[in-house]
Scaffold this motif. Sequence first.
Motif, PDB file in Angstrom:
ATOM      1  N   ASN A  97       0.816  -1.203   0.000  1.00 53.12           N
ATOM      2  CA  ASN A  97       0.000   0.000   0.000  1.00 53.12           C
ATOM      3  C   ASN A  97       0.855   1.260   0.000  1.00 53.12           C
ATOM      4  N   LEU A  98       2.010   1.216   0.678  1.00 50.64           N
ATOM      5  CA  LEU A  98       2.933   2.344   0.605  1.00 50.64           C
ATOM      6  C   LEU A  98       3.462   2.507  -0.821  1.00 50.64           C
ATOM      7  N   GLY A  99       3.732   1.384  -1.495  1.00 53.06           N
ATOM      8  CA  GLY A  99       4.179   1.460  -2.879  1.00 53.06           C
ATOM      9  C   GLY A  99       3.127   2.067  -3.789  1.00 53.06           C
ATOM     10  N   VAL A 100       1.872   1.663  -3.580  1.00 56.26           N
ATOM     11  CA  VAL A 100       0.784   2.202  -4.392  1.00 56.26           C
ATOM     12  C   VAL A 100       0.644   3.707  -4.169  1.00 56.26           C
ATOM     13  N   LEU A 101       0.727   4.142  -2.924  1.00 53.72           N
ATOM     14  CA  LEU A 101       0.583   5.563  -2.630  1.00 53.72           C
ATOM     15  C   LEU A 101       1.716   6.378  -3.240  1.00 53.72           C
ATOM     16  N   HIS A 102       2.939   5.872  -3.156  1.00 52.68           N
ATOM     17  CA  HIS A 102       4.054   6.591  -3.785  1.00 52.68           C
ATOM     18  C   HIS A 102       3.890   6.606  -5.304  1.00 52.68           C
ATOM     19  N   TYR A 103       3.331   5.536  -5.857  1.00 53.83           N
ATOM     20  CA  TYR A 103       3.032   5.536  -7.296  1.00 53.83           C
ATOM     21  C   TYR A 103       2.050   6.658  -7.633  1.00 53.83           C
ATOM     22  N   GLU A 104       1.017   6.797  -6.818  1.00 53.07           N
ATOM     23  CA  GLU A 104       0.010   7.820  -7.079  1.00 53.07           C
ATOM     24  C   GLU A 104       0.561   9.224  -6.907  1.00 53.07           C
ATOM     25  N   LYS A 105       1.671   9.362  -6.171  1.00 57.67           N
ATOM     26  CA  LYS A 105       2.321  10.652  -6.012  1.00 57.67           C
ATOM     27  C   LYS A 105       3.452  10.843  -7.031  1.00 57.67           C
ATOM     28  N   ASN A 106       3.510   9.942  -8.015  1.00 58.01           N
ATOM     29  CA  ASN A 106       4.531  10.012  -9.077  1.00 58.01           C
ATOM     30  C   ASN A 106       5.950   9.864  -8.535  1.00 58.01           C
ATOM     31  N   GLN A 107       6.075   9.161  -7.439  1.00 60.58           N
ATOM     32  CA  GLN A 107       7.389   8.941  -6.827  1.00 60.58           C
ATOM     33  C   GLN A 107       7.814   7.505  -7.149  1.00 60.58           C
ATOM     34  N   TRP A 108       8.345   7.341  -8.362  1.00 54.98           N
ATOM     35  CA  TRP A 108       8.549   5.993  -8.906  1.00 54.98           C
ATOM     36  C   TRP A 108       9.580   5.194  -8.118  1.00 54.98           C
ATOM     37  N   ASP A 109      10.695   5.829  -7.721  1.00 55.15           N
ATOM     38  CA  ASP A 109      11.741   5.073  -7.024  1.00 55.15           C
ATOM     39  C   ASP A 109      11.247   4.575  -5.666  1.00 55.15           C
ATOM     40  N   GLN A 110      10.564   5.448  -4.927  1.00 51.58           N
ATOM     41  CA  GLN A 110      10.030   5.013  -3.632  1.00 51.58           C
ATOM     42  C   GLN A 110       8.982   3.924  -3.820  1.00 51.58           C
ATOM     43  N   ALA A 111       8.145   4.069  -4.837  1.00 49.19           N
ATOM     44  CA  ALA A 111       7.128   3.048  -5.107  1.00 49.19           C
ATOM     45  C   ALA A 111       7.790   1.716  -5.404  1.00 49.19           C
ATOM     46  N   GLU A 112       8.807   1.727  -6.252  1.00 49.95           N
ATOM     47  CA  GLU A 112       9.496   0.480  -6.590  1.00 49.95           C
ATOM     48  C   GLU A 112      10.092  -0.177  -5.344  1.00 49.95           C
ATOM     49  N   ARG A 113      10.691   0.633  -4.487  1.00 44.58           N
ATOM     50  CA  ARG A 113      11.341   0.072  -3.290  1.00 44.58           C
ATOM     51  C   ARG A 113      10.329  -0.625  -2.394  1.00 44.58           C
ATOM     52  N   TYR A 114       9.202   0.025  -2.121  1.00 44.58           N
ATOM     53  CA  TYR A 114       8.209  -0.582  -1.230  1.00 44.58           C
ATOM     54  C   TYR A 114       7.547  -1.804  -1.875  1.00 44.58           C
ATOM     55  N   LEU A 115       7.283  -1.749  -3.154  1.00 45.72           N
ATOM     56  CA  LEU A 115       6.655  -2.893  -3.817  1.00 45.72           C
ATOM     57  C   LEU A 115       7.592  -4.102  -3.822  1.00 45.72           C
ATOM     58  N   LYS A 116       8.872  -3.872  -4.015  1.00 47.30           N
ATOM     59  CA  LYS A 116       9.817  -4.991  -3.964  1.00 47.30           C
ATOM     60  C   LYS A 116       9.922  -5.553  -2.550  1.00 47.30           C
ATOM     61  N   GLU A 117       9.838  -4.670  -1.549  1.00 53.41           N
ATOM     62  CA  GLU A 117       9.814  -5.160  -0.166  1.00 53.41           C
ATOM     63  C   GLU A 117       8.603  -6.049   0.055  1.00 53.41           C
ATOM     64  N   SER A 118       7.473  -5.663  -0.507  1.00 55.56           N
ATOM     65  CA  SER A 118       6.265  -6.473  -0.373  1.00 55.56           C
ATOM     66  C   SER A 118       6.438  -7.827  -1.044  1.00 55.56           C
ATOM     67  N   LEU A 119       6.969  -7.823  -2.280  1.00 62.22           N
ATOM     68  CA  LEU A 119       7.152  -9.089  -3.001  1.00 62.22           C
ATOM     69  C   LEU A 119       8.149  -9.996  -2.290  1.00 62.22           C
ATOM     70  N   GLY A 120       9.102  -9.415  -1.591  1.00 63.38           N
ATOM     71  CA  GLY A 120      10.056 -10.223  -0.841  1.00 63.38           C
ATOM     72  C   GLY A 120       9.416 -10.942   0.335  1.00 63.38           C
ATOM     73  N   ARG A 121       8.262 -10.486   0.764  1.00 69.42           N
ATOM     74  CA  ARG A 121       7.563 -11.094   1.896  1.00 69.42           C
ATOM     75  C   ARG A 121       6.333 -11.897   1.460  1.00 69.42           C
ATOM     76  N   LYS A 122       5.775 -11.563   0.300  1.00 76.31           N
ATOM     77  CA  LYS A 122       4.574 -12.260  -0.187  1.00 76.31           C
ATOM     78  C   LYS A 122       4.583 -12.148  -1.706  1.00 76.31           C
ATOM     79  N   ASN A 123       4.793 -13.273  -2.383  1.00 75.93           N
ATOM     80  CA  ASN A 123       4.971 -13.221  -3.837  1.00 75.93           C
ATOM     81  C   ASN A 123       3.790 -13.810  -4.606  1.00 75.93           C
ATOM     82  N   ASP A 124       2.621 -13.845  -3.956  1.00 70.88           N
ATOM     83  CA  ASP A 124       1.455 -14.395  -4.650  1.00 70.88           C
ATOM     84  C   ASP A 124       0.309 -13.391  -4.749  1.00 70.88           C
ATOM     85  N   ASP A 125       0.632 -12.107  -4.622  1.00 68.37           N
ATOM     86  CA  ASP A 125      -0.395 -11.079  -4.701  1.00 68.37           C
ATOM     87  C   ASP A 125      -0.338 -10.421  -6.085  1.00 68.37           C
ATOM     88  N   PRO A 126      -1.356 -10.576  -6.922  1.00 70.88           N
ATOM     89  CA  PRO A 126      -1.285 -10.050  -8.286  1.00 70.88           C
ATOM     90  C   PRO A 126      -1.226  -8.526  -8.341  1.00 70.88           C
TER      91      PRO A 126
END
Length: 322
Positions: free
Chosen positions: A36-65
């Motif tokens: 959700n932090l990644g999505v919010l940073h995406y919506e704020k056009n903050q691509w690097d922060q969004a990428e970082r949080y989304l990768k953190e999420s995938l590192g903990r749960k890799n079955d969420d589409p």
Amino acid sequence: MDEAARYRSENQLDEALRSYEQALEIDPENPMIYRNLGVLHYEKNQWDQAERYLKESLGRKNDDPYTYLYTGKVFFQKQDWDRALFFYQKALAINPNLEEVHVNIGVLYLETGQREYAGRAFEVAKSMEPRDPRPYLGMGSLHLRNRMFAEALEEFRRALELHPDNAEAYNGMGVAYYQMGRLEEAEDAFEQALMIDPQYATAMNNLGVLYQKIGRMDQARRAFERALQVDPENDEVARNLQGLDYAERMDGMSQFRSSPFERLGNAGPSAGMSFPVSGGNAGPGYQASGKSALLQFGGVLLSELLRRKMGGQDNSQAASQN
């Protein structure tokens, strides 16, 4: 989490970010908070922060589409097409019935010039969710790029049936009407887009192009200047304003010339899409750079396809899921 989701639903993104960050301090291994932090940073056009949080999420749960979907969106914004497509495909591998992923794949194929594949993706999305206006906007944009203007109008009209307050659809109709020589209808469509979204710089620019074509130079200048106020980084609008300055200077000099045929007029819309246009304006939504004759229209529309809420369809729903 509930408070953060409420802030998100109210479009209070900074407050939602703070709330999720506080939740993360309490539960630092929760993959949904990272997502959700990644999505919010995406919506704020903050691509690097969004990428970082989304990768953190995938590192903990890799079955969420949705995490894969938004990671793909981030790479799309970074114009890393291969990685964007990779993550979209990972999302579909988990849930092949996510209509939004098919829309995004269509957008990516359209942006990279793979028009046949783009059309297929949009048609799949239509079949999955016939009341979502986004695939119709995508098909309209595809038809514009193929110079199939009547077909584009039909797609945009269908999008408006589903979502009457869709500024992008009116702008697309305006581009199609302009290219068909139906300038009064084009003007009405651009003005309707601006009634819905007064800050829509693309429609302002396109209205300026139309005014310049029909000789209403003062109105053209005001439209271009207003568009630059809204979007100071819009290179196309800046070029159009420079082109207007140049055309007016040359028109002023024409009284000293021996032949009226030497006067520089508006270059009008380019007949093709693969060569630069100079000395005038290339038509509404066209960019005189040689990259793509519909680049500004397409680029803005594609961005909106990826990011806006339309007709009750919220493509940011991942941020509200726990």
